[in-house]
Design a protein around this motif. Structure first.
Motif, PDB file in Angstrom:
ATOM      1  N   GLU B 209      -9.669  -0.517   4.118  1.00  0.00           N
ATOM      2  CA  GLU B 209      -9.500   0.629   3.210  1.00  0.00           C
ATOM      3  C   GLU B 209     -10.154   0.358   1.858  1.00  0.00           C
ATOM      4  N   MET B 210     -10.001  -0.873   1.380  1.00  0.00           N
ATOM      5  CA  MET B 210     -10.581  -1.233   0.086  1.00  0.00           C
ATOM      6  C   MET B 210     -12.109  -1.194   0.156  1.00  0.00           C
ATOM      7  N   LEU B 211     -12.654  -1.695   1.281  1.00  0.00           N
ATOM      8  CA  LEU B 211     -14.115  -1.721   1.433  1.00  0.00           C
ATOM      9  C   LEU B 211     -14.674  -0.307   1.583  1.00  0.00           C
ATOM     10  N   ARG B 215     -16.791   0.479  -3.400  1.00  0.00           N
ATOM     11  CA  ARG B 215     -16.829  -0.197  -4.698  1.00  0.00           C
ATOM     12  C   ARG B 215     -16.917  -1.708  -4.487  1.00  0.00           C
ATOM     13  N   PRO B 216     -17.545  -2.427  -5.425  1.00  0.00           N
ATOM     14  CA  PRO B 216     -17.667  -3.882  -5.254  1.00  0.00           C
ATOM     15  C   PRO B 216     -16.321  -4.601  -5.377  1.00  0.00           C
ATOM     16  N   ILE B 217     -16.076  -5.524  -4.469  1.00  0.00           N
ATOM     17  CA  ILE B 217     -14.911  -6.412  -4.558  1.00  0.00           C
ATOM     18  C   ILE B 217     -15.468  -7.821  -4.675  1.00  0.00           C
ATOM     19  N   HIS B 218     -15.137  -8.502  -5.758  1.00  0.00           N
ATOM     20  CA  HIS B 218     -15.735  -9.820  -5.983  1.00  0.00           C
ATOM     21  C   HIS B 218     -14.999 -10.937  -5.251  1.00  0.00           C
ATOM     22  N   GLY B 219     -13.661 -10.944  -5.378  1.00  0.00           N
ATOM     23  CA  GLY B 219     -12.875 -12.023  -4.779  1.00  0.00           C
ATOM     24  C   GLY B 219     -11.626 -11.484  -4.120  1.00  0.00           C
ATOM     25  N   LEU B 220     -11.232 -12.115  -3.027  1.00  0.00           N
ATOM     26  CA  LEU B 220     -10.005 -11.746  -2.305  1.00  0.00           C
ATOM     27  C   LEU B 220      -9.373 -13.049  -1.833  1.00  0.00           C
ATOM     28  N   ARG B 221      -8.064 -13.155  -1.929  1.00  0.00           N
ATOM     29  CA  ARG B 221      -7.406 -14.314  -1.310  1.00  0.00           C
ATOM     30  C   ARG B 221      -5.953 -13.984  -1.051  1.00  0.00           C
ATOM     31  N   ASP B 222      -5.425 -14.523   0.058  1.00  0.00           N
ATOM     32  CA  ASP B 222      -4.014 -14.323   0.347  1.00  0.00           C
ATOM     33  C   ASP B 222      -3.243 -15.541  -0.148  1.00  0.00           C
ATOM     34  N   PRO B 223      -2.266 -15.326  -1.027  1.00  0.00           N
ATOM     35  CA  PRO B 223      -1.534 -16.449  -1.620  1.00  0.00           C
ATOM     36  C   PRO B 223      -0.477 -17.000  -0.661  1.00  0.00           C
ATOM     37  N   THR B 224      -0.903 -17.884   0.245  1.00  0.00           N
ATOM     38  CA  THR B 224       0.018 -18.463   1.231  1.00  0.00           C
ATOM     39  C   THR B 224       0.656 -19.729   0.646  1.00  0.00           C
ATOM     40  N   ARG B 225       0.530 -20.860   1.369  1.00  0.00           N
ATOM     41  CA  ARG B 225       1.073 -22.129   0.851  1.00  0.00           C
ATOM     42  C   ARG B 225       0.685 -22.337  -0.606  1.00  0.00           C
ATOM     43  N   GLU B 283     -14.269  -1.220 -13.925  1.00  0.00           N
ATOM     44  CA  GLU B 283     -14.618   0.187 -13.703  1.00  0.00           C
ATOM     45  C   GLU B 283     -14.243   0.679 -12.303  1.00  0.00           C
ATOM     46  N   VAL B 284     -13.910  -0.205 -11.384  1.00  0.00           N
ATOM     47  CA  VAL B 284     -13.530   0.248 -10.035  1.00  0.00           C
ATOM     48  C   VAL B 284     -12.029   0.068  -9.787  1.00  0.00           C
ATOM     49  N   GLU B 285     -11.319  -0.411 -10.798  1.00  0.00           N
ATOM     50  CA  GLU B 285      -9.881  -0.684 -10.668  1.00  0.00           C
ATOM     51  C   GLU B 285      -9.110   0.499 -10.073  1.00  0.00           C
ATOM     52  N   VAL B 286      -9.329   1.670 -10.635  1.00  0.00           N
ATOM     53  CA  VAL B 286      -8.546   2.837 -10.215  1.00  0.00           C
ATOM     54  C   VAL B 286      -8.826   3.192  -8.752  1.00  0.00           C
ATOM     55  N   ALA B 287     -10.104   3.214  -8.387  1.00  0.00           N
ATOM     56  CA  ALA B 287     -10.469   3.583  -7.016  1.00  0.00           C
ATOM     57  C   ALA B 287      -9.893   2.587  -6.004  1.00  0.00           C
ATOM     58  N   VAL B 288      -9.971   1.303  -6.316  1.00  0.00           N
ATOM     59  CA  VAL B 288      -9.476   0.281  -5.382  1.00  0.00           C
ATOM     60  C   VAL B 288      -7.955   0.332  -5.299  1.00  0.00           C
ATOM     61  N   LEU B 289      -7.306   0.470  -6.445  1.00  0.00           N
ATOM     62  CA  LEU B 289      -5.838   0.564  -6.466  1.00  0.00           C
ATOM     63  C   LEU B 289      -5.357   1.752  -5.636  1.00  0.00           C
ATOM     64  N   GLU B 290      -6.032   2.890  -5.802  1.00  0.00           N
ATOM     65  CA  GLU B 290      -5.625   4.086  -5.044  1.00  0.00           C
ATOM     66  C   GLU B 290      -5.773   3.854  -3.548  1.00  0.00           C
ATOM     67  N   ALA B 291      -6.889   3.237  -3.162  1.00  0.00           N
ATOM     68  CA  ALA B 291      -7.111   2.954  -1.741  1.00  0.00           C
ATOM     69  C   ALA B 291      -6.026   2.021  -1.209  1.00  0.00           C
ATOM     70  N   MET B 292      -5.678   1.012  -1.988  1.00  0.00           N
ATOM     71  CA  MET B 292      -4.660   0.052  -1.546  1.00  0.00           C
ATOM     72  C   MET B 292      -3.305   0.740  -1.383  1.00  0.00           C
ATOM     73  N   ARG B 293      -2.964   1.595  -2.335  1.00  0.00           N
ATOM     74  CA  ARG B 293      -1.630   2.213  -2.311  1.00  0.00           C
ATOM     75  C   ARG B 293      -1.470   3.212  -1.173  1.00  0.00           C
ATOM     76  N   ARG B 294      -2.593   3.665  -0.642  1.00  0.00           N
ATOM     77  CA  ARG B 294      -2.516   4.562   0.517  1.00  0.00           C
ATOM     78  C   ARG B 294      -2.170   3.802   1.796  1.00  0.00           C
ATOM     79  N   HIS B 295      -2.370   2.480   1.791  1.00  0.00           N
ATOM     80  CA  HIS B 295      -2.132   1.684   2.998  1.00  0.00           C
ATOM     81  C   HIS B 295      -0.714   1.124   2.990  1.00  0.00           C
ATOM     82  N   ARG B 296      -0.111   1.031   4.183  1.00  0.00           N
ATOM     83  CA  ARG B 296       1.283   0.578   4.250  1.00  0.00           C
ATOM     84  C   ARG B 296       1.495  -0.803   3.636  1.00  0.00           C
TER      85      ARG B 296
END
Lengths: 339, 339
Positions: B209-211, B215-225, B283-296
């Motif tokens: 959904e984010m992709l 909009r460009p996404i520079h970094g992603l990581r899941d905060p596990t251990r 500049e893409v914060e709003v668009a990415v946040l909206e996309a994320m909030r649409r997903h469960r």
């Protein structure tokens, strides 16, 4: 050489995990992909449009970790490389997951990882991604390694245990039983008067030589756990063919034969880690055999039998005394933790 | 539901191994690739010429095996799917290596494998290859699973912990600490009066959904251990940026906060298994946040801070009381065997 031992904190994901990765894993296995330390390694396919990708995994729990001719690290590289080679794939990248026991000397991990690096160089693969977990003392016996492998299948290559045809010749790349007996020789202080080495080796080069002949290869498999007998049964079942083997044609070294007699084992059920059995049409037997014998891991390649349309799914062995008997799959647990 | 227990013979590679594969693994996880039972699975790439392939692995040793909201099987699928998603890859196939303790009830394995199958359906991946080893009683604590994953990286996607730029906004997909606390709640009879569930979930759909926003996404990581604090430190180190976080913006549920106070833990260091942190240009914060909030799995997504050119490599947190302190990587072993 590090002198400390593995602590639970080495598996926490925090600072000590990062130091362990830097000081041991990246030191030996480092490459541009592993060095990025992202959650996944991203690589560009070697050719513009490869047709097919091969994927495999194996976990290694061999005990003891070090044995004559190898160790769990070399085994974890060779075993997974060989599984890729057995579908004709050129190995590209491996992943490695380590599960370590709290208290394991770092020196042991260091030696195992160095051995993986050396095996990787011979097998022409790099470790693209890895993971380390630490389990409290007694929760795991020293260390386990799980490797996965990705390879590229060359165009036109279609090798499967299900593709063997009646009439195909069965070629074995060399004498059987060395790995299992070498590992057994280290257990319970069992000592033989003769030297026994595991045959642990990467077979991608041998398979590449076989493919270079341009001749069709129908089936390939490395007879690991369960030995040659189990592997032949798998192929007979998958391809719905019968398989007939002549016992006296199956090479077994004097040392393995003697050890098997002592231990009450049948060498046909003992694990190998550097052998393969190939099924090829009879008209290409000579070309494939010659190619195999030119390679260091196929010098003793020999025909041991053939696939038949009789008794599909069943393996029959003609014994040295001329009798025929059904050679079944391994039942029970002959040699636990052999790989 | 099988009533017996795992025997050493289930790991022999012989008849009992084949029966176990047929009755449990193929029954739940069967698909055309796994069903072939060759040494490696061979598949055709989904697109004619995919640019890049992602590869990852993780071993899972979580204790106990079953916890509120998940189990080791679901974790082994989600964790590896998430590592692929964190480089923007679409997960394609997983492999699974099982290390089982002699005496493990088959019913336990059955439940875990069924759970993997269910998680695989949600994550839209299939298990293409697997392996099973059995270790004698006491040689392994019940069961460990190592999964590896292969995915395809869409054209133009270039996400890495090393690509974060000063000024990028840090977005967290939801409240932290649930997985670690849910697993802890099952240990040593620790009982809380409130329900605590692991957040264990596959995140490939959220990332898709984010992709899709383009909009460009520079970094992603899941905060596990090591938790969010460790993940932010990794990114700060890889990208050579500073990161500033506002403590009061980091969502933590009442239950997790209460449990952390009781146990003396900081929720910023507690593991998550269904959360991600994203770094995107402001500049893409709003668009990415909206996309994320649409997903469960992104309903509670929120901005928690930003990357800076000040103090590269260091994470600074502005506490609820307005003070600033350095937020270091986890040191020591806060919660062993959390994943």
């Amino acid at each position: 050489m590090p002198k400390d031992t593995i602590l639970l904190a080495h598996g926490s994901g925090g600072r000590m995990t990062h130091e362990l990765v830097r000081d041991i894993f990246l030191q030996h296995l480092g490459n541009p992909l592993l060095d990025t330390q992202d959650d996944a390694a991203v690589w560009t396919l070697p050719r513009a449009c490869p047709e097919r990708i091969a994927l495999t995994t194996d976990s290694y729990v061999v005990s003891p970790i070090f044995f004559p001719g190898g160790d769990i690290g070399k085994l974890a590289v060779c075993g997974t490389v060989n599984d890729l080679a057995m579908v004709g794939a050129t190995p590209l990248y491996l992943t490695a997951g380590f599960i370590l026991e709290e208290g394991l000397p770092l020196e042991v991990l260091y030696r195992v990882v160095a051995s993986m690096a050396e095996a990787g160089r011979e097998a022409e693969v790099e470790i693209a991604a890895g993971d380390t977990k630490v389990v409290e003392r007694g929760g795991v016996d020293r260390m386990f390694i799980t490797t996965a492998g990705v390879g590229e299948v060359p165009e036109g290559v279609c090798i499967s245990g299900a593709n063997v045809k009646p009439g195909d010749v069965a070629i074995l790349s060399g004498p059987v039983g060395q790995h299992g007996i070498a590992v057994m020789s280290q257990r319970d202080g069992l000592q033989f008067s003769f030297p026994l080495q595991s045959d642990c080796a990467p077979l991608q080069g041998l398979v590449a030589e076989m493919l270079k002949t341009g001749r069709p290869i129908h089936g390939l498999r490395d007879p690991t756990r369960g030995g040659l007998a189990t592997t032949l049964n798998e192929i007979a079942g998958q391809s719905r063919v019968g398989i007939e083997i002549e016992e006296e044609r199956v090479p077994v070294s004097e040392e393995v034969r003697a050890a098997c007699e002592l231990l009450g084992l049948d060498p046909l059920y003992v694990a190998n880690e550097g052998k393969l059995v190939a099924f090829v049409p009879p008209e290409v037997e000579v070309a494939v055999l010659e190619a195999m014998r030119r390679h260091r891991y196929g010098k003793e390649a020999t025909v041991i039998g053939r696939a038949t349309s009789a008794h599909p799914g069943r393996v029959v062995i003609k014994t040295t005394f001329g009798a025929h008997r059904v050679l079944d799959m391994l039942s029970g647990a002959q040699l636990p933790r052999i790989c």
